[in-house]
Motif scaffolding. Structure first.
Motif, PDB file in Angstrom:
ATOM      1  N   ALA A   1       0.742  -1.174  -0.023  1.00  0.00           N
ATOM      2  CA  ALA A   1      -0.047   0.028  -0.049  1.00  0.00           C
ATOM      3  C   ALA A   1       0.944   1.288   0.009  1.00  0.00           C
ATOM      4  O   ALA A   1       0.838   1.962   0.895  1.00  0.00           O
ATOM      5  N   ASN A   2       1.795   1.322  -1.224  1.00  0.00           N
ATOM      6  CA  ASN A   2       2.474   2.626  -1.188  1.00  0.00           C
ATOM      7  C   ASN A   2       3.171   2.564  -2.594  1.00  0.00           C
ATOM      8  O   ASN A   2       2.616   1.510  -3.577  1.00  0.00           O
ATOM      9  N   ASN A   3       3.652   3.686  -3.122  1.00  0.00           N
ATOM     10  CA  ASN A   3       4.135   3.581  -4.458  1.00  0.00           C
ATOM     11  C   ASN A   3       5.745   4.162  -4.368  1.00  0.00           C
ATOM     12  O   ASN A   3       6.150   4.325  -3.227  1.00  0.00           O
ATOM     13  N   GLY A   4       6.201   4.593  -5.496  1.00  0.00           N
ATOM     14  CA  GLY A   4       7.445   4.926  -5.563  1.00  0.00           C
ATOM     15  C   GLY A   4       8.590   4.011  -5.158  1.00  0.00           C
ATOM     16  O   GLY A   4       8.664   2.882  -5.240  1.00  0.00           O
ATOM     17  N   MET A   5       9.469   4.698  -4.435  1.00  0.00           N
ATOM     18  CA  MET A   5      10.663   3.799  -4.026  1.00  0.00           C
ATOM     19  C   MET A   5      10.591   3.091  -2.635  1.00  0.00           C
ATOM     20  O   MET A   5      10.911   1.874  -2.677  1.00  0.00           O
TER      21      MET A   5
ATOM     22  N   TYR B   1      -3.263   5.790  -0.923  1.00  0.00           N
ATOM     23  CA  TYR B   1      -2.170   5.287  -0.083  1.00  0.00           C
ATOM     24  C   TYR B   1      -2.484   5.581   1.179  1.00  0.00           C
ATOM     25  O   TYR B   1      -1.740   4.851   2.118  1.00  0.00           O
ATOM     26  N   ALA B   2      -3.090   6.571   1.734  1.00  0.00           N
ATOM     27  CA  ALA B   2      -3.287   6.856   3.185  1.00  0.00           C
ATOM     28  C   ALA B   2      -4.894   6.622   3.478  1.00  0.00           C
ATOM     29  O   ALA B   2      -5.100   6.669   4.719  1.00  0.00           O
ATOM     30  N   ASN B   3      -5.597   5.825   2.513  1.00  0.00           N
ATOM     31  CA  ASN B   3      -7.073   5.659   2.905  1.00  0.00           C
ATOM     32  C   ASN B   3      -6.884   4.093   3.459  1.00  0.00           C
ATOM     33  O   ASN B   3      -7.060   3.033   2.620  1.00  0.00           O
ATOM     34  N   VAL B   4      -7.479   4.111   4.704  1.00  0.00           N
ATOM     35  CA  VAL B   4      -7.035   2.797   5.451  1.00  0.00           C
ATOM     36  C   VAL B   4      -8.255   2.009   5.156  1.00  0.00           C
ATOM     37  O   VAL B   4      -8.045   0.617   4.822  1.00  0.00           O
ATOM     38  N   GLN B   5      -9.533   2.443   4.817  1.00  0.00           N
ATOM     39  CA  GLN B   5     -10.349   1.645   4.255  1.00  0.00           C
ATOM     40  C   GLN B   5     -10.424   1.186   3.074  1.00  0.00           C
ATOM     41  O   GLN B   5     -10.635  -0.381   2.914  1.00  0.00           O
ATOM     42  N   LEU B   6      -9.666   1.860   2.183  1.00  0.00           N
ATOM     43  CA  LEU B   6      -9.502   1.187   0.879  1.00  0.00           C
ATOM     44  C   LEU B   6      -8.328   0.588   0.762  1.00  0.00           C
ATOM     45  O   LEU B   6      -8.677  -0.766   0.024  1.00  0.00           O
TER      46      LEU B   6
ATOM     47  N   GLN C   1      -8.285  -8.755  -2.878  1.00  0.00           N
ATOM     48  CA  GLN C   1      -7.120  -9.530  -3.729  1.00  0.00           C
ATOM     49  C   GLN C   1      -6.566 -10.863  -2.960  1.00  0.00           C
ATOM     50  O   GLN C   1      -5.850 -11.666  -3.338  1.00  0.00           O
ATOM     51  N   GLN C   2      -7.369 -11.105  -1.786  1.00  0.00           N
ATOM     52  CA  GLN C   2      -6.897 -12.335  -1.013  1.00  0.00           C
ATOM     53  C   GLN C   2      -5.581 -12.316  -0.762  1.00  0.00           C
ATOM     54  O   GLN C   2      -4.899 -13.426  -0.933  1.00  0.00           O
ATOM     55  N   VAL C   3      -4.785 -11.480  -0.051  1.00  0.00           N
ATOM     56  CA  VAL C   3      -3.607 -11.131   0.307  1.00  0.00           C
ATOM     57  C   VAL C   3      -3.529 -11.673   1.776  1.00  0.00           C
ATOM     58  O   VAL C   3      -4.030 -11.991   2.461  1.00  0.00           O
ATOM     59  N   ASP C   4      -2.171 -12.025   2.052  1.00  0.00           N
ATOM     60  CA  ASP C   4      -1.808 -12.874   3.227  1.00  0.00           C
ATOM     61  C   ASP C   4      -1.393 -11.853   4.219  1.00  0.00           C
ATOM     62  O   ASP C   4      -1.658 -11.805   5.428  1.00  0.00           O
ATOM     63  N   ALA C   5      -0.708 -10.839   3.464  1.00  0.00           N
ATOM     64  CA  ALA C   5      -0.329  -9.603   4.325  1.00  0.00           C
ATOM     65  C   ALA C   5      -0.323  -8.343   3.731  1.00  0.00           C
ATOM     66  O   ALA C   5      -0.162  -8.279   2.407  1.00  0.00           O
ATOM     67  N   VAL C   6      -0.216  -7.078   4.470  1.00  0.00           N
ATOM     68  CA  VAL C   6      -0.102  -5.676   3.874  1.00  0.00           C
ATOM     69  C   VAL C   6       1.150  -5.216   4.191  1.00  0.00           C
ATOM     70  O   VAL C   6       1.488  -4.920   5.567  1.00  0.00           O
ATOM     71  N   MET C   7       1.978  -4.443   3.398  1.00  0.00           N
ATOM     72  CA  MET C   7       3.035  -3.925   3.677  1.00  0.00           C
ATOM     73  C   MET C   7       2.922  -2.328   3.468  1.00  0.00           C
ATOM     74  O   MET C   7       2.437  -2.175   2.209  1.00  0.00           O
ATOM     75  N   VAL C   8       3.154  -1.390   4.263  1.00  0.00           N
ATOM     76  CA  VAL C   8       2.840  -0.026   3.770  1.00  0.00           C
ATOM     77  C   VAL C   8       4.134   0.878   3.688  1.00  0.00           C
ATOM     78  O   VAL C   8       3.979   2.037   3.223  1.00  0.00           O
ATOM     79  N   GLY C   9       5.405   0.278   3.988  1.00  0.00           N
ATOM     80  CA  GLY C   9       6.715   0.731   3.909  1.00  0.00           C
ATOM     81  C   GLY C   9       6.592   2.310   4.885  1.00  0.00           C
ATOM     82  O   GLY C   9       6.436   1.996   6.153  1.00  0.00           O
ATOM     83  N   TRP C  10       6.750   3.544   4.190  1.00  0.00           N
ATOM     84  CA  TRP C  10       6.804   4.722   4.982  1.00  0.00           C
ATOM     85  C   TRP C  10       6.086   5.726   4.491  1.00  0.00           C
ATOM     86  O   TRP C  10       5.553   5.711   3.325  1.00  0.00           O
ATOM     87  N   GLY C  11       5.708   6.598   5.496  1.00  0.00           N
ATOM     88  CA  GLY C  11       4.737   7.583   4.994  1.00  0.00           C
ATOM     89  C   GLY C  11       3.113   7.116   4.803  1.00  0.00           C
ATOM     90  O   GLY C  11       2.968   5.856   5.079  1.00  0.00           O
TER      91      GLY C  11
END
Length: 363
Positions: free
Chosen positions: A95-99, A158-163, A171-181
């Motif tokens: 749940a992030n973009n860029g670097m 990317y900051a929309n928690v509900q989204l 997407q039936q994922v096992d984990a969510v990675m948010v990185g920084w910011g």
């Protein structure tokens, strides 16, 4: 930590440039499930298909290997078991973009290749705004799949928690990675993922701190109270001498927290007279130059108080002595639920403008 999952992968025949043919936008019903609204003359499916085709045509995949997915999965499961892991994670939503997104993908892919002989044993789904898609962003091309989300400010994406939570379920994922910011310091996200996991009967892991830890250490007042309890030296402030231990819920007792807050303008003046000017008046939930004011005398402090309160509405306020001619040094600390912790290299963030870091220097 070891990332893995129990989800089956599409066969090589069903993949195009390393991406699964099926997507979250294969049908209008799935688009609606993600709660993403789009406007424009072209149908959503056709627009997404066109963007996907462009990205797949320019995708930069790592070299294919001869190791079968079954062998890699077995190695991954054994890796997790040998290290006392509780579950295997195989599919991750970033749940992030860029670097932040790109470094996550490339770092874990390299680790997977070195340990299991297959860089794609862990699958990555990324969130992509129309702006990211328009420039054919590298993190999208490196991912296994992407989900288009609304553009504009980060509260739309990317900051929309509900989204983020809805996308993780769809997407039936096992984990969510948010990185920084973005949503990385919002405790509502791990809370929501825990709640969804209980409803679904399967775990969606938040890769990061638990919500109580995030609330305690992400708050400037709470973290200072914990530091004082651990006998760490702190700059003189209005909460001198107060100590707090986390309660059974992993939170700072409310009564102690309230004692460490400045409630009125006069309380700020009294605290400043005790610790001495110059002082900094700060909103604990502020950041990026907002909710922070320097005062060298009482008149400036009285003028600063309503400014700080109004810049970050609802935030607790505290006051500390100004440390002039100082360097802003940060040290990254990483830990796990088993009590293991590691301090990584420090970085100098002293180059600032209006209390906002311009760049950071590190090894």
């Amino acid at each position: 930590c070891a990332l893995a999952s129990a989800h089956a992968l599409a066969s090589p025949a069903s993949r195009v440039s390393g991406r699964t043919a099926a997507t979250a936008f294969a049908s209008p019903s799935k688009v609606a499930h993600a709660g993403i609204a789009h406007a424009g003359p072209a149908p959503l499916v056709s627009r997404v298909a066109a963007r996907r085709a462009r990205i797949e045509a320019t995708a930069t995949d790592l070299p294919a290997t001869s190791t079968s997915m079954t062998e890699a999965e077995e190695k991954l499961a054994k890796y997790v078991e040998e290290r006392g892991g509780k579950r295997v994670i195989r599919k991750v939503l970033i749940a992030n973009n860029g670097m932040a997104s790109l470094k996550t993908i490339m770092g874990i892919r390299q680790w997977a290749y070195m340990n299991f002989g297959d860089e794609r044993v862990i699958q990555f789904v990324v969130m992509a705004t129309p702006e990211d898609l328009a420039v054919n962003a590298e993190f999208i091309r490196r991912a296994d799949d992407f989900v288009e989300v609304p553009g504009g400010v980060n509260l739309n994406n990317y900051a929309n928690v509900q989204l983020i939570a809805d996308t993780a379920v769809a997407q039936q994922v096992d984990a969510v990675m948010v990185g920084w910011g973005h949503a990385s310091e919002n405790p509502k996200l791990p809370d929501m993922l825990v709640e969804l996991s209980q409803q679904l009967g399967r775990e969606i892991t938040f890769v990061g701190p638990t919500a109580p830890v995030m609330r305690a250490l992400g708050d400037k007042i709470g973290s200072t109270l914990l530091a004082q309890d651990a006998d760490v030296s702190t700059i003189p402030w209005n909460g001198d001498g107060l100590k707090a231990k986390l309660n059974d819920d992993g939170e700072i007792p409310p009564d102690v927290f309230e004692k460490a807050c400045i409630q009125t303008e006069q309380e700020a003046v009294d605290a400043a007279n005790r610790i001495g000017y110059p002082v900094m008046l700060k909103a604990s939930e502020g950041g990026g130059g907002k909710g922070i004011r320097k005062a060298v005398n009482e008149d400036e402090l009285r003028a600063a108080y309503p400014q700080v309160v109004n810049e970050v509405p609802g935030s607790p306020v505290f006051l500390m002595q100004l440390c002039s001619q100082a360097r802003h040094i940060e040290v990254q600390v990483i830990g796990d639920e088993h009590g293991n912790a590691l301090a990584l290299n420090g970085r100098d963030c002293s180059t600032q403008r209006r209390f906002q870091k311009i760049f950071e220097e590190g090894p």
